[in-house]
Each structure stands twice: as C-alpha cells, then as structure tokens.
Design an enzyme around this catalytic site. Sequence first.
Site, short mmCIF file in Angstrom:
data_model
loop_
_atom_site.label_atom_id
_atom_site.label_comp_id
_atom_site.label_asym_id
_atom_site.label_seq_id
_atom_site.Cartn_x
_atom_site.Cartn_y
_atom_site.Cartn_z
N HIS A 80 1.94 12.20 -0.50
CA HIS A 80 1.47 13.56 -0.21
C HIS A 80 2.50 14.57 -0.74
O HIS A 80 3.54 14.78 -0.12
CB HIS A 80 1.28 13.77 1.29
N HIS A 112 -3.25 7.48 -3.71
CA HIS A 112 -3.25 6.27 -2.88
C HIS A 112 -3.38 5.08 -3.81
O HIS A 112 -4.08 5.14 -4.82
CB HIS A 112 -4.43 6.32 -1.90
N SER A 171 0.84 -1.19 0.00
CA SER A 171 0.00 0.00 0.00
C SER A 171 0.88 1.24 0.00
O SER A 171 2.00 1.22 0.51
CB SER A 171 -0.93 0.01 1.21
N HIS A 173 -7.68 8.28 -15.69
CA HIS A 173 -8.72 7.28 -15.94
C HIS A 173 -8.43 6.45 -17.19
O HIS A 173 -8.87 5.30 -17.28
CB HIS A 173 -10.08 7.96 -16.03
N GLY A 178 -4.40 -6.24 15.14
CA GLY A 178 -3.18 -6.08 15.91
C GLY A 178 -1.97 -5.70 15.08
O GLY A 178 -0.84 -6.01 15.44
N ASN A 225 -3.17 0.47 -3.56
CA ASN A 225 -2.80 -0.74 -2.84
C ASN A 225 -3.22 -1.96 -3.64
O ASN A 225 -4.14 -1.90 -4.46
CB ASN A 225 -3.40 -0.77 -1.42
#
Length: 311
Positions: free
Chosen positions: A106, A116, A102, A155, A268, A118
């Site tokens: 910025h 972004h 991922s 796109h 976790g 991933n």
Amino acid sequence: MSDSTNHDSSVVDSDAVYQFLTSFHDSLCQQISQLDGGATFVDDKWSREEGGGGLTRILTDGAVFEKAGVAFSKVSGTQLPPSASANRPELAGRGWEAMGVSLVLHPTNPYIPTTHANIRFFRADKEGEAPVWWFGGGFDLTPYYGFEEDCVHWHQEAFNALKPFGDELHPKFKTWCDDYFYLKHRDEARGIGGLFFDDFNGNGFDHAFGVMQSVANHFYLAYAPIVDKRRDMPYSQRERDFQLYRRGRYVEFNLVFDRGTLFGLQSGGRTESILMSLPPHVSWHYNYQPEEGSPEEQLTKTFLPIRDWLS
C-alpha cells in the site's frame, strides 16, 4: 525454473517448493526495502498449534510504502477447512499441507497503485493413494489514477511470465484474474487485473512448478518500474481522499470474497498475518459520485472495465 535433471515429473517434490518459497520471500523483501529506500521490514515469526507456522515481514511509514506486508507460511493439519474442500469432496479425510508467499503493498502516493501477489502450493495425502496437489497464485494491480502505459507494462510482464509454458495459459489466467477480483455487490472490478490461477497441475509437477516460479519472478519486474515512474508525482488532499475511498473496495473484497483470507481464518491461521493485507487508513463515503470528466471518474469508466491491454 528448478533443476529437473534426472527428475521424474510425476514426483511431487515439496522440499523443492519450500526451498524456492523461502528464498523468494527473502529476496523479495530485500528488493522491496531497496525500492522503498526509507524503511526496513520488521520480522514477526509465528507458529500454529495444529502444525506449521510462518514469518510475516511488515514495513510501515516508509518513503514509498505506507504499509508493506510480505508473508511466508507453511501450515499443515489433519482436517481440511470448508473453503478448501467445498469443491473437492474427494479431499475429505486427508492430511494436508499448504505453503506460500503472499504480499500486499500500500503506497502513500495515490499515483502509485496498490498491488497484491501470492504463490502457493497445496498437498493432501492419504495412505495408499497418490497425493493430491496443486499450485496457485498470481499478481494484480489496483491503481487509484489510471495511466495507459503502466497498465500495458503490467500486462506485458504478465504475458512474459507465462509465454514459455504454452500459449493457452496467459488468456486463461488473465480471464481468471478478471473474474476473480470482481466485487459482485458493486458490479465493479477491484483493479486492472493481471494473473490468477488455482488448482493448477500443468503438464506434471515440473511444468506446474515452473509456472509458479516464473509468475513469482516476474512480479517485481512488473511493479518496480511503475513505482519509480510515479513515486515523485505531487499530489494534494483531493487525490489522497480518493485513494482512501478506493481502498475501501480493497477491504470489501478481501473480507467478503478472498479465498486465501477464508482459508486462513477457517484453518486456524494467525489472524494478524492473514489480515496484513488491509490498508492502515481507509474511508467510505455514502453514495460517492466522482465529478464528471474528472480523473476519478476516468478510473471507473476507462480503466476498471475489463479489456485486453495488449491488443
């Protein structure tokens, strides 16, 4: 796409996925470092007590990127977190493994969009039963100032990524992205979209794996030309202030809605790596209203509403 010679498409080859993801992680970090041209990534290797670990790479205060994070993780466990099993009760009681890459970039210059991406693979096993598995991922773009040609290019590359795998995938994954990256409490899109898919099996393992690889390999093709076009555009404090304000929307989405963030925290995972997506500087303004006819108003009125950029 992976070499599928003498490969039964019903065989779920987790090792092949692992090899692709680690190689992609390395090559993408090299590309982004070269694109920035002023800073290098710092490695942060981590392990998880229940099983697995990862490598998070962070670049800060570069020539282009104020903060860039690219993370690989491979984690496993015996009990699925609620975010993964809420819609799939048949997964209860299965051991599981999840791996993926991922990234969030910025930029400093407000004329370069945040982005972004991933790609991920999930597998759940139970003795005596076939594994449950799927791929997910995508990429999306969050501009602060809109440029029609950038949106069309973005796109177009998303379309190109999926074209070899069937005509139905691009409209499906584009709509999925538009629907997913939407701030319901703001009634507003986070950005201009791109691709998003999850729980994807395709027409067997080879097909689904090929889709994931193509999405991964088209990300840089989609993003780098936009960076090169906008990186030297001059800006003032006005544009910077608007960028910081719009980054607040990014934070809101990631902390309230994002499935990956919820999965990581509930399973976790390592908090620092999970929250690497958050920008280093951000601001909120109470009841902000852009000036009528301004480029800031144009972003929300012209660019963020969902549309077909390739029509």
